[in-house]
Design a protein around this motif. Structure first.
Motif, PDB file in Angstrom:
ATOM      1  N   HIS A 133      35.950  10.982  23.466  1.00 56.02           N
ATOM      2  CA  HIS A 133      36.498  10.066  22.479  1.00 56.02           C
ATOM      3  C   HIS A 133      35.894   8.668  22.542  1.00 56.02           C
ATOM      4  O   HIS A 133      36.499   7.711  22.063  1.00 56.02           O
ATOM      5  CB  HIS A 133      38.021   9.998  22.639  1.00 56.02           C
ATOM      6  CG  HIS A 133      38.696  11.318  22.437  1.00 56.02           C
ATOM      7  ND1 HIS A 133      38.914  11.847  21.192  1.00 56.02           N
ATOM      8  CD2 HIS A 133      39.161  12.224  23.335  1.00 56.02           C
ATOM      9  CE1 HIS A 133      39.518  13.021  21.327  1.00 56.02           C
ATOM     10  NE2 HIS A 133      39.672  13.274  22.613  1.00 56.02           N
TER      11      HIS A 133
ATOM     12  N   ARG B 147      38.171   9.437  17.283  1.00 59.05           N
ATOM     13  CA  ARG B 147      38.071   8.645  18.507  1.00 59.05           C
ATOM     14  C   ARG B 147      39.108   7.535  18.584  1.00 59.05           C
ATOM     15  O   ARG B 147      39.100   6.755  19.525  1.00 59.05           O
ATOM     16  CB  ARG B 147      36.645   8.097  18.651  1.00 59.05           C
ATOM     17  CG  ARG B 147      35.635   9.191  18.946  1.00 59.05           C
ATOM     18  CD  ARG B 147      34.199   8.711  18.859  1.00 59.05           C
ATOM     19  NE  ARG B 147      33.271   9.767  19.260  1.00 59.05           N
ATOM     20  CZ  ARG B 147      32.860  10.755  18.477  1.00 59.05           C
ATOM     21  NH1 ARG B 147      33.299  10.828  17.230  1.00 59.05           N
ATOM     22  NH2 ARG B 147      32.023  11.674  18.918  1.00 59.05           N
TER      23      ARG B 147
ATOM     24  N   PHE C 289      45.241  10.947  23.374  1.00 58.57           N
ATOM     25  CA  PHE C 289      44.479  11.748  22.402  1.00 58.57           C
ATOM     26  C   PHE C 289      45.128  13.115  22.196  1.00 58.57           C
ATOM     27  O   PHE C 289      44.455  14.121  21.983  1.00 58.57           O
ATOM     28  CB  PHE C 289      43.025  11.906  22.845  1.00 58.57           C
ATOM     29  CG  PHE C 289      42.286  10.606  22.940  1.00 58.57           C
ATOM     30  CD1 PHE C 289      41.833   9.960  21.798  1.00 58.57           C
ATOM     31  CD2 PHE C 289      42.066   9.995  24.167  1.00 58.57           C
ATOM     32  CE1 PHE C 289      41.162   8.744  21.867  1.00 58.57           C
ATOM     33  CE2 PHE C 289      41.385   8.782  24.256  1.00 58.57           C
ATOM     34  CZ  PHE C 289      40.940   8.161  23.098  1.00 58.57           C
TER      35      PHE C 289
END
Length: 357
Positions: free
Chosen positions: A44, A89, A342
């Motif tokens: 990311h 990201r 994430f």
């Protein structure tokens, strides 16, 4: 008191943002050892600056079970946003600092070596969205993304001294300094010398929060570095005074198994410490404690009252960043940001509260 399951997923008794599947991810974020990842596994990070779209959904009430309640300890809820982005990201936000005195321009970073800058948009004193968001890689002295070096990705904390920005990296327990004059997030970082004991903090429980002390107050010119769960011989949380008039090591009294996730220095001279704890039975709790700056000295053990507590019955997640600004009306506003790891099962939250006492 139990709460029914919702579409967001509740664990055990009240949970406002986690499902059971999210707990293993959060447990790892809290410090459970994991095998070291190599730079090639950084999924990311960004390779170059890029503008991104960030969408914001308002959080009208901090406690969904009691929508009339706005007061939580010494804080009064102002507004909140759930942030999402089509850019894969975006997320993993840890440190957070404002770049202006109005509480608009911000600097944050993910725990995979990416800066995010932008502006908070307000309407009627409430946050309604983000504008001009850009992602950029955190660069080393050679102008390359720091993530190219093994384990140099866990960027967890930010401190500012004007245009000088300090970043703490947890896995390697190092501090980098960036001069944002002119280049902003394109600046190249230099690695600072740190106390040997800081380098020996435990893996994934190390350097978690940074605060720079400005001129005109005790410890002026000192960079204060806090560990997440590095403990001294008495089980208290280890912290360091780097530079300044009295460099050395001190401790923050650890109570109720809370660990440090960030800190901010108020104009009043109080140091606010954002803390969290994790339990497989109740999920996540967060707390904000006030520590008088004048009580901090080498070899001291400092403590202070809790101004605010929240759990999964309120609109929290894995809260990892805090900053403060003073409005034109003289109100001190605290801004908190969460790290979603994430994960689709966690959320990136931006919350604001006014300090009312």
């Amino acid at each position: 008191m139990s709460a029914p399951l919702s579409r967001r997923g509740f664990i055990g008794h009240a949970a406002a943002g986690f499902s059971t599947l999210a707990i293993p991810r959060l447990a790892n974020a809290q410090g459970t050892p994991a095998p070291p990842r190599r730079a090639a596994q950084i999924e990311h990070g960004v390779a170059a600056p890029v503008g991104i779209e960030v969408n914001a959904r308002p959080i009208p009430d901090f406690e969904p079970r009691d929508r009339s309640r706005t007061r939580f300890g010494s804080l009064e809820y102002r507004s909140g946003l759930v942030l999402t982005s089509p850019h894969r990201r975006f997320g993993g936000l840890s440190g957070f600092r404002f770049l202006d005195s109005k509480g608009e321009r911000f600097l944050t970073l993910s725990d995979q070596g990416t800066w995010f800058t932008g502006s908070i948009r307000y309407s009627g004193g409430k946050m309604v969205g983000l504008d001009d968001v850009e992602a950029a890689p955190v660069l080393n002295a050679e102008g390359r993304p720091i993530t190219e070096k093994r384990l140099w990705y866990d960027t967890e904390s930010i401190a500012r001294d004007g245009n000088l920005v300090y970043v703490g990296l947890e896995r390697v327990n190092q501090i980098m300094r960036f001069d944002f004059t002119g280049d902003g997030t394109r600046a190249r970082g230099e690695v600072l010398a740190v106390p040997p004991a800081l380098r020996k903090l435990p893996y994934n429980k190390g350097l978690e929060a940074l605060v720079f002390v400005p001129k005109g107050v005790p410890l002026a010119g000192t960079l204060i570095a806090f560990s997440e769960e590095g403990l001294d011989a008495n089980g208290n949380l280890v912290a360091f005074l780097i530079g300044g008039p009295t460099p050395g090591q001190f401790s923050v009294r650890r109570t109720e198994k809370f660990d440090i996730s960030d800190a901010v220095l108020l104009p009043s001279g109080d140091l606010l410490i954002l803390e969290r704890k994790f339990s497989w039975f109740t999920g996540v709790d967060i707390r904000i404690r006030a520590i008088p700056l004048k009580s901090i000295a080498p070899n001291a053990v400092v403590d202070g009252p809790a101004l605010f507590k929240a759990d999964l019955g309120q609109e929290i997640d894995n809260m990892e960043g805090i900053d403060a600004h003073v409005t034109a009306e003289g109100e001190t506003v605290l801004t908190l940001v969460s790290d979603d790891n994430f994960s689709m099962l966690q959320r990136t939250l931006l919350l604001q509260f006014a300090l009312v006492e």
